[in-house]
Design an enzyme around this catalytic site. Structure first.
Site, PDB file in Angstrom:
ATOM      1  N   CYS A  48      84.435  49.208  20.097  1.00  0.00           N
ATOM      2  CA  CYS A  48      85.856  48.940  19.852  1.00  0.00           C
ATOM      3  C   CYS A  48      86.155  47.449  19.743  1.00  0.00           C
ATOM      4  O   CYS A  48      85.860  46.687  20.662  1.00  0.00           O
ATOM      5  CB  CYS A  48      86.663  49.542  20.995  1.00  0.00           C
ATOM      6  N   TYR A 179      92.159  49.126   9.256  1.00  0.00           N
ATOM      7  CA  TYR A 179      92.441  50.512   9.648  1.00  0.00           C
ATOM      8  C   TYR A 179      93.461  51.146   8.706  1.00  0.00           C
ATOM      9  O   TYR A 179      93.355  52.325   8.350  1.00  0.00           O
ATOM     10  CB  TYR A 179      92.951  50.559  11.093  1.00  0.00           C
TER      11      TYR A 179
END
Length: 325
Positions: A48, A179
C-alpha cells in the site's frame, strides 16, 4: 491501501471514501489518545502506498521503538487485511487475525471499508485512526519528543503553505489520479484521470529538473508522498491502471529523483516489490481476472547511479540518516 474503501459512481468515476476514523494522537493530551511510546501499533501493508509513507516517516524520525508495526499479507480475502505472515496467522501484539477486528472493537456495527494504514490502541484493542492523510504529519509534529537525535524536519513550518499546495496537487492528480484511471468504468472518466496523471508528471519533471527535491535541498513530507506512487508506477500503474503514455524511466528528472530517494536510507528498506506486484495483480480481479503477476520490469535498475548529487542539497538537512536496520 484504501481500495476496499471506495466506490465507482454511476458516471463511472472512482470515488475515494474519507477516513471514517479520524481521531488524532496528540502530544498535549487534547485528544482522547495521548502520545505514549509503546501504547499503539501501526498496521500496514507493504503493498500500500499510503501505508508505505508511514513506514518511511517512522524510519526517518527514528520512531521504531516508540511505535511498533504489524505487517499484513499483501493478498486480502473477503475479510480484508489479514495477519497470515505471522505464526498462527495472529498478530503477536494485538492477538487478532484481521485488522477488521480492531475496527469492530471500536465500533461493533461498523460496515464500511477496512483500510491500512491503521493505528490501534494496544491496551483496548480498538482502532484509533485510519486517517492516512493526517497520520504522517502527526508523526512529525506530535511525536517530536520521541524522535531520534538527528531526525530531519520533514514538515518545516516556514515551508508548510507552499508544501501543502504541492501535496494537494500531487494527491489529486497523481496519488489518487492513478486509481481514478485504473478503476474508471467509463472512457470519459478514464480519459480525464489519465490527463491529470500526466499533466502532474510533466509539472513534476519540470520542477525537479533544477532542484534535487520538491521543496528544494532537503527531503520533506512532500517527497515521501510522491515517492510512494512513483516507485509503484512502472511495476504496476503503467500497465495495470492503463497509465501508459510513458514510464517513469523515460522521464530523466523524475527517474533520477526516484532512484535518488529509493537509494536513501529509510526508503529502500520500506519497499517490497513482491508484495506490491502480488497485491495489485491478484486482488484486483475485475481488472486482471487471470490473476497472473507479470515477471517484469527489471527492478535492478532502481539501484543504478542517479547523478542527482550534481544538484547539491542535503537530503537530511541539519539532521543525519537513520541507522542501518
Amino acid at each position: 491501501m484504501v481500495e476496499n474503501n471506495h466506490s465507482t459512481d454511476e458516471s463511472g468515476e472512482f470515488k475515494r471514501s474519507l477516513s471514517h476514523f479520524d481521531d488524532r494522537i496528540t502530544s498535549d493530551g487534547s485528544s482522547a489518545w495521548p502520545v505514549e511510546p509503546g501504547r499503539y501499533r501501526l498496521v500496514v501493508s507493504k503493498a500500500c502506498p499510503w501505508a508505505s509513507r508511514m513506514l518511511v516517516v517512522r524510519r526517518l524520525l527514528g520512531l521504531e521503538d516508540a511505535l511498533s508495526v504489524g505487517v499484513t499479507d499483501p493478498i486480502q480475502d473477503e475479510k480484508s487485511w489479514r495477519f497470515t505472515l505471522d505464526p498462527g496467522d495472529i498478530d503477536p501484539v494485538l492477538g487478532i487475525h484481521y485488522i477488521a477486528e480492531a475496527y469492530h472493537k471500536r465500533e461493533p456495527d461498523y460496515d464500511g471499508g477496512i483500510s491500512v494504514p491503521a493505528i490501534v490502541d494496544i491496551p483496548s484493542g480498538e482502532l484509533v485512526t485510519n486517517d492516512y492523510l493526517q497520520m504522517t504529519l502527526d508523526l512529525s509534529t506530535q511525536w517530536k519528543r520521541y524522535h531520534r537525535k538527528g531526525a530531519p524536519d520533514l514538515y518545516p513550518e516556514d515551508l508548510r503553505p507552499e508544501m501543502d499546495a504541492v501535496i494537494d496537487r500531487i494527491f489529486r492528480q497523481f496519488n489518487n489520479g492513478v486509481y481514478r484511471a485504473g478503476f474508471a468504468t467509463s472512457q470519459v472518466k478514464y480519459d480525464r484521470a489519465y490527463t491529470d496523471v500526466f499533466e502532474c508528471l510533466d509539472w513534476l519533471e519540470e520542477r525537479l529538473t533544477g532542484q534535487r527535491f520538491l521543496m528544494g535541498d532537503t527531503i520533506t513530507e512532500a517527497d515521501i508522498r510522491l515517492f510512494a506512487t512513483l516507485v509503484r508506477f512502472d511495476p504496476v500503474y503503467h500497465g495495470h491502471f492503463k497509465c501508459n503514455r510513458n514510464k517513469i524511466t523515460e522521464m530523466p528528472a523524475l527517474w533520477g529523483y526516484t532512484r535518488d530517494l529509493y537509494q536513501t536510507p529509510g526508503f529502500t528498506d520500506t519497499v517490497d516489490f513482491d508484495h506490491i506486484k502480488r497485491h495489485y495483480y491478484v486482488v484486483h480481479s475485475d481488472i486482471n481476472p487471470t490473476g497472473i503477476v507479470p515477471d517484469g520490469p527489471d527492478l535492478s535498475v532502481f539501484a543504478t547511479a542517479h547523478g542527482r548529487e550534481r544538484l547539491g542539497g542535503r537530503p537530511f538537512g541539519d539532521g543525519t540518516p537513520p541507522s542501518a536496520r
